[in-house]
Scaffold this active site. Sequence first.
Site, PDB file in Angstrom:
ATOM      1  CE  LYS A   9     -29.289  12.577  23.445  1.00  0.00           C
ATOM      2  NZ  LYS A   9     -28.299  12.139  24.450  1.00  0.00           N
ATOM      3  CG  ASP A  33     -30.097  14.244  29.184  1.00  0.00           C
ATOM      4  OD1 ASP A  33     -30.959  13.809  29.979  1.00  0.00           O
ATOM      5  OD2 ASP A  33     -29.083  13.592  28.838  1.00  0.00           O
ATOM      6  CE  LYS A  81     -27.492  14.463  31.747  1.00  0.00           C
ATOM      7  NZ  LYS A  81     -26.459  13.406  31.649  1.00  0.00           N
ATOM      8  CG  ASP A 101     -28.279  15.468  25.206  1.00  0.00           C
ATOM      9  OD1 ASP A 101     -27.297  15.038  24.580  1.00  0.00           O
ATOM     10  OD2 ASP A 101     -28.967  14.764  25.977  1.00  0.00           O
ATOM     11  CG  ASP A 125     -28.599  10.869  32.353  1.00  0.00           C
ATOM     12  OD1 ASP A 125     -29.081  11.562  31.437  1.00  0.00           O
ATOM     13  OD2 ASP A 125     -27.584  11.188  32.987  1.00  0.00           O
ATOM     14  CD  GLU A 166     -31.124  11.276  27.232  1.00  0.00           C
ATOM     15  OE1 GLU A 166     -30.616  10.705  28.201  1.00  0.00           O
ATOM     16  OE2 GLU A 166     -30.513  12.094  26.513  1.00  0.00           O
ATOM     17  NE  ARG A 203     -27.680   4.446  25.760  1.00  0.00           N
ATOM     18  CZ  ARG A 203     -26.601   4.068  26.450  1.00  0.00           C
ATOM     19  NH1 ARG A 203     -26.415   2.790  26.747  1.00  0.00           N
ATOM     20  NH2 ARG A 203     -25.717   4.946  26.838  1.00  0.00           N
TER      21      ARG A 203
HETATM   22  N1  BES Z   1     -26.521  13.528  26.898  1.00  0.00           N
HETATM   23  C1  BES Z   1     -25.838  12.613  27.741  1.00  0.00           C
HETATM   24  C2  BES Z   1     -24.389  12.391  27.331  1.00  0.00           C
HETATM   25  C3  BES Z   1     -23.464  13.556  27.549  1.00  0.00           C
HETATM   26  C4  BES Z   1     -22.770  13.685  28.727  1.00  0.00           C
HETATM   27  C5  BES Z   1     -23.272  14.471  26.544  1.00  0.00           C
HETATM   28  C6  BES Z   1     -21.892  14.756  28.897  1.00  0.00           C
HETATM   29  C7  BES Z   1     -22.422  15.522  26.726  1.00  0.00           C
HETATM   30  C8  BES Z   1     -21.725  15.668  27.898  1.00  0.00           C
HETATM   31  C9  BES Z   1     -26.540  11.273  27.706  1.00  0.00           C
HETATM   32  O1  BES Z   1     -27.908  11.315  27.557  1.00  0.00           O
HETATM   33  C10 BES Z   1     -26.260  10.632  29.015  1.00  0.00           C
HETATM   34  O2  BES Z   1     -26.747  11.102  30.001  1.00  0.00           O
HETATM   35  N2  BES Z   1     -25.485   9.541  28.992  1.00  0.00           N
HETATM   36  C11 BES Z   1     -25.123   8.876  30.171  1.00  0.00           C
HETATM   37  C12 BES Z   1     -25.232   7.399  29.892  1.00  0.00           C
HETATM   38  C13 BES Z   1     -25.127   6.550  31.125  1.00  0.00           C
HETATM   39  C14 BES Z   1     -26.330   6.755  32.001  1.00  0.00           C
HETATM   40  C15 BES Z   1     -25.023   5.109  30.694  1.00  0.00           C
HETATM   41  C16 BES Z   1     -23.688   9.255  30.519  1.00  0.00           C
HETATM   42  O3  BES Z   1     -22.888   9.444  29.604  1.00  0.00           O
HETATM   43  O4  BES Z   1     -23.404   9.423  31.683  1.00  0.00           O
HETATM   44 ZN    ZN Z   2     -28.681  12.926  26.617  1.00  0.00          ZN
HETATM   45 MN    MN Z   3     -28.910  11.503  29.411  1.00  0.00          MN
END
Ligand code: BES
Ligand code: ZN
Ligand code: MN
Length: 498
Positions: free
Chosen positions: A267, A272, A279, A290, A349, A351, A353
Site C-alpha cells: 500500500k 491519508d 479523520k 500510510d 477512509d 481506502e 483495500r
Molecule cells: N491508514 C489507515 C489505517 C491506520 C490507522 C494506519 C492508524 C495506521 C494508524 C486506513 O486507511 C484507515 O483509515 N482505516 C480505517 C478503516 C475503517 C474506516 C474501517 C481505520 O482503521 O479506522
Molecule cells: Zn489508509
Molecule cells: Mn484511511
Amino acid sequence: MEFKIKSGDLAKAKTPCLILGVFDKRKLSDPAQEIDKASDGALSKLLAKGDLDGGGCGCLVAYDVPGVCAERVMLVGCGKRKELNRAAYGKALGSVLARLAELRITEALCALADLPSGMDQYQAIRHGVLQAAYSAYRYVRTKEPAKDAPPPIEELAFWVPKKQNSATAARAATHGKAIAAGVALARELGNLPGNICTPAYLAEQAVSLGKRFDKLGVEILEESDMEQLGMGALLSVSRGSRQPAKLIVMRYNGAAKDAKPVVLVGKGLTFDAGGISIKPAAEMDEMKYDMCGGASVLGSMLAAAEMDLPLNVVGVVPASENLPDGAANKPGDIVTSMSGQTIEILNTDAEGRLILCDALTYSERFEPELVVDMATLTGACIVGLGRHPSGLFTPDDNLAREIAELGEAAADRVWRLPLWDDYQSQLDSNFADMANIGGRDGGAITAAAFLSRFTKAYPWAHLDIAGTAWVTGKDKGATGRPVALLSELLIRRSGTPQ
Ligand code: BES
Ligand code: ZN
Ligand code: MN
C-alpha cells in the site's frame, strides 16, 4: 557504513574499542577470558571493584589495558549466560551502541562471540549489522542534525573465533548490509512528508532503483493505463486528489525467465486524510506513513538486488493520496474493481483495500508462486495486537507457519489472526457485491476478508503493518518493517545458504 569480519589473536587486534561480554556474577565470556589472560587478569581486577556485575546491561570502559592493542576495552553486561537469547543480545548491543555514541567512537570491534540461544553465527552477525545500521540512520532531508549530535558509527567489525566458519560470517555481514540498505530506504520514504513523498516521488524512487541494477526493471503505469485496465477502485481513491495515482511495477529477474516469481504488493498511500469521511485532526500528520507497505516493497527489492538473489521477484505498489475534494469518493458511491466485482464505499477512509484490490487482481498476470501484501491497513490491528507484531492473515496454514517462523528468524515478528468465512457476511451490501467496511467488530479481519475476495488465483498472505511500520509519540518515525521479514522470505525462497 562498513562491516568487517575479523579473527585471530584478540589481544593483538588494533581497534579504537574492543567490545567484550560479561555475564551475571562477573562471569567472563570466552573472548573476555582470552583478554583477561593476555592482560594478566586486568579485567578480573577491574570487575572485582564491583562497578559492573554483568547481570544488567551496563557498560564499563577500560583504558590502557596491559598486553592489549585496543585503545580501550568496553565490557558489556549480558545477563545470565543461560538466559542469553535474541532479546538479551539485542539489549546488550543496544547499550554498546548507545555508549559508543556517547563517547563519539565511530569504529569498534565487537567480540560478543557467545551465540544467543536460538541463533546461529549467521543470524547473530546479521542481527548485529542490522541493529548497528538501524542506530546509525539519521533523518536529515529537511532538518540539519544538531551540532553536538553523536556521529553515526562508521565501521563495525565482528570477531569470530578461528574454528568457526568465516565464510558464513562474511555472508551474514553482506546480507545484513543489503537488508539494512532496504530498511533505511523504507524508513526514509516513510519519514518524508506527504508534500515531498507523493505518488510521483515514490515512482521516481523506484525508477532510480531500477537504474542501479541490471536485473531490476521498473515500469510506471499512469492513470490512463489504469483506466484501460478497469481499475475503478484504485482510481476512485485518487480522484479526490490533485496528485495523479501511479502504479509502480518492479521486476527483479534473478532466476530463469519462466521461474514463477514471488510478488510483493504494498500500500503506497502517500497521505491519508480519510477523504470525505475525514479523520480527526490529532496526529493526522502521521498518516504520511500510510505508504510504508509500498516503501517496504522498494526496500525489499533493493535488498534482493544487493544480495543478487537467484529468484524472480515482482514488486507492485499502488500509490495515491486520499483527500476530500469535489471529485472524491462519497459514502454510498459504488465502484467497479478490475476484477469486475462492485464495491459500495460506506467509508472513504477504508481506502487502502480499494487501491490494493486492483493491484492484487493485476498481480494475477505474473502467475505468482506466492503473493504477499503489506499495508498500514487498520487501526483495529493496533488495538488488537499492539505495536510488536504485524498482523498475519492467510487461508493457507503452511504458509502461515512459514511466515511466522521467518518473522522469528528475522526479528520482525508476525501474529496470525483468523480469516474464516464466518467474517465475510459483515461485508454484505444491499447495492453492490460488497461493502468496503465490515462494522466495528474485528476490523483488521474484515479488511483482510475484503482482500481475500481478490486473491483466489494464487497462494497469498496479507500483513497488516499499521502498528509496526511506525513508532508513534515523541520519537516518531518509520521503522522499515517488514523489510527484514520480506528479505528473509526472499533469501529462503531463493535457496541461498545462510
Ligand atoms: N491508514 C489507515 C489505517 C491506520 C490507522 C494506519 C492508524 C495506521 C494508524 C486506513 O486507511 C484507515 O483509515 N482505516 C480505517 C478503516 C475503517 C474506516 C474501517 C481505520 O482503521 O479506522
Ligand atoms: Zn489508509
Ligand atoms: Mn484511511
